[in-house]
Design an enzyme around this catalytic site. Structure first.
Site, mmCIF file in Angstrom:
data_model
loop_
_atom_site.group_PDB
_atom_site.id
_atom_site.type_symbol
_atom_site.label_atom_id
_atom_site.label_comp_id
_atom_site.label_asym_id
_atom_site.label_seq_id
_atom_site.Cartn_x
_atom_site.Cartn_y
_atom_site.Cartn_z
ATOM 1 C CB THR A 63 -9.516 5.258 5.239
ATOM 2 O OG1 THR A 63 -8.490 5.240 6.234
ATOM 3 C CG2 THR A 63 -9.560 3.917 4.536
ATOM 4 C CE LYS B 1 -3.522 -3.657 9.835
ATOM 5 N NZ LYS B 1 -3.853 -2.726 8.746
ATOM 6 C CE LYS C 47 -3.341 -0.567 2.902
ATOM 7 N NZ LYS C 47 -4.130 -0.623 4.157
HETATM 8 N N1 GLU Z 1 -5.005 0.615 9.487
HETATM 9 C C1 GLU Z 1 -4.971 1.453 8.350
HETATM 10 C C2 GLU Z 1 -4.683 0.650 7.093
HETATM 11 O O1 GLU Z 1 -4.905 -0.534 7.060
HETATM 12 C C3 GLU Z 1 -4.051 2.667 8.537
HETATM 13 C C4 GLU Z 1 -2.614 2.379 8.740
HETATM 14 C C5 GLU Z 1 -1.778 3.592 9.106
HETATM 15 O O2 GLU Z 1 -2.268 4.709 9.076
HETATM 16 O O3 GLU Z 1 -0.605 3.374 9.419
HETATM 17 O O4 GLU Z 1 -4.287 1.183 6.092
#
Ligand code: GLU
Length: 415
Positions: free
Chosen positions: A186, A102, A90
């Site tokens: 998001t 994560k 991503k």
């Molecule tokens: N949990 C979100 C994702 O899956 C945000 C991750 C972040 O901001 O570091 O993209």
């Protein structure tokens, strides 16, 4: 099949299409570091209970590991490995200087008191304190975690290290060093990408019906944004079930009602003339766009053939399985993949980190002005890859990501 195996399948497929070197593929198929911790806390009844926590640091060739921490009863290591890998991809799709990580704790946070939740959160940071930091690994919110939890994490980290580095965590409330625009980022990012596609396809909001699965941070903001743009929101759901309203529902009303009543199913008659439906029914409900903003593995080989939407926007991570992808592609359903569609969240997290490190804060307007070109450029690059390789948008997004990662890995050397 585990979620991580699904991720590997996606990576392998894209690697084959782009002819990625085997060494690079091997490296990207393995997380760099896996951390597992025990988290004992004293519960309100006086007894000690131990929870299990994880942090997976997948790859940091582009910059510090980056990614959320999820609190859910179904968290497991394979899931966290998958989610960490997707974070690497991503960040690379949007071209920000961050890697992928994560975390997760096996817990249903709704069963904890506020004191217990705070204790658990602080204990987690205690256990991973030497593995995180603004230059090393930066956690953020994910499923069932929010600004308050990020504030506790930041406070604990700064206390333990006797340092003032609030860039250790993003997604913080504004008063704790958070960024303007992070909460909606998001959905904002997904909406920017969608608008580009809608322009190309000549789609008119007023004539387009949208169903949104999930009414957490991503889903609720998406309902608001698309409602404001004139789209007809005909269905929404949360973990308890959903409502479907042929004539469309009033998104701001559902937002308010969900806060008051705790679930969207109670908003059945208050916000439109709606009927209650299950989450399963919602996925195959009549609509043009299906926004998936809940959990992984929602569209599977069992229900993919019955999806009526022509477009799927993946605001959640991994909501469509690889088997379902194939069925949807055959049926001409365009899937806008998670690693592109939901990358606005981590992009504004990057902005938050930059602001924290600089000690200089941007206006909401400036955040928007900087998010938009990043999302559009990411989409255009994916779109180019799609044409070049004649592949799906998901495959193109992985190709776009792995192409950048491969150059970095080779230039820096990885042995
Ligand atoms: N949990 C979100 C994702 O899956 C945000 C991750 C972040 O901001 O570091 O993209």
């Amino acid at each position: 099949m585990s979620l991580f195996e699904n991720t590997l399948k996606q990576i392998n497929e894209a690697a084959e299409i782009m002819n990625l070197e085997e060494d690079i593929l091997t490296i990207l198929s393995h997380p760099k570091r896996i951390i597992q911790v025990s988290l004992p806390i004293r519960m309100d009844d006086g007894k000690v209970k131990v929870f299990d926590g994880f942090r997976v640091q997948h790859n940091d060739v582009a910059g510090p590991f980056k990614g959320g921490i999820r609190y859910h009863q179904q968290v497991d290591m394979e899931e966290v490995k998958a989610l960490a890998t997707w974070m690497t991809m991503k960040c690379s799709v949007v071209g920000i200087p961050l890697g992928g990580g994560k975390g997760g704790i096996i817990v249903d946070p709704k069963t904890l008191s506020t004191r217990e939740l705070e204790q658990l959160t602080r204990r987690y940071i205690n256990r991973v304190q030497h593995n995180i930091g603004p230059d090393m690994d930066v956690p953020a919110p994910d499923v069932n975690t929010n600004g308050q939890i990020m504030a506790w994490m930041t406070d604990e980290y700064m206390k333990l290290g006797n340092i003032n580095r609030r860039g250790v965590v993003t997604g913080k409330p504004l008063e704790c060093g958070g960024s303007e625009g992070r909460a909606a980022a998001t959905s904002q990012g997904g909406s920017i990408v969608w608008e580009e596609i809608a322009k190309e396809k000549g789609i008119k909001p007023g004539e387009t019906r949208v169903v949104i699965q999930g009414f957490g941070n991503a889903g609720s903001h998406m309902a608001r944004i698309m409602g404001e743009q004139g789209y007809k929101i005909v269905g929404v759901s949360d973990s308890k079930g959903g409502v479907y309203c042929e004539e469309g529902l009033d998104a701001p009303c559902v937002l308010k009602c969900k806060v008051e009543k705790g679930t969207v199913i109670e908003c059945e008659s208050q916000c439109g003339s709606c009927k209650q439906i299950t989450n399963e029914e919602l996925i195959t409900a009549d609509c043009d766009i299906l926004v998936l903003a809940a959990l992984e593995n929602q569209v599977t080989e069992e229900n993919a053939a019955n999806v009526k939407a022509k477009y799927i926007i993946e605001l959640a991570n991994g909501p469509v399985t690889p088997e379902a992808d194939k069925i949807l592609e055959k049926n001409d359903v365009l899937v806008i993949p998670d690693i592109l569609a939901n990358a606005g969240g981590v992009t504004v997290s990057y902005f938050e980190l930059v602001q924290n490190e600089a000690g200089y804060y941007w206006s909401a307007d400036k955040v928007q002005r900087r998010l938009k070109p990043i999302m559009i450029k990411a989409y255009q690059r994916v779109s180019e890859m799609m044409q070049e390789y004649k592949c799906s948008m998901r495959q193109a997004a992985f190709i776009s990501a792995m192409d950048r990662l491969s150059v970095m890995l080779k230039t820096r050397g990885f042995e």
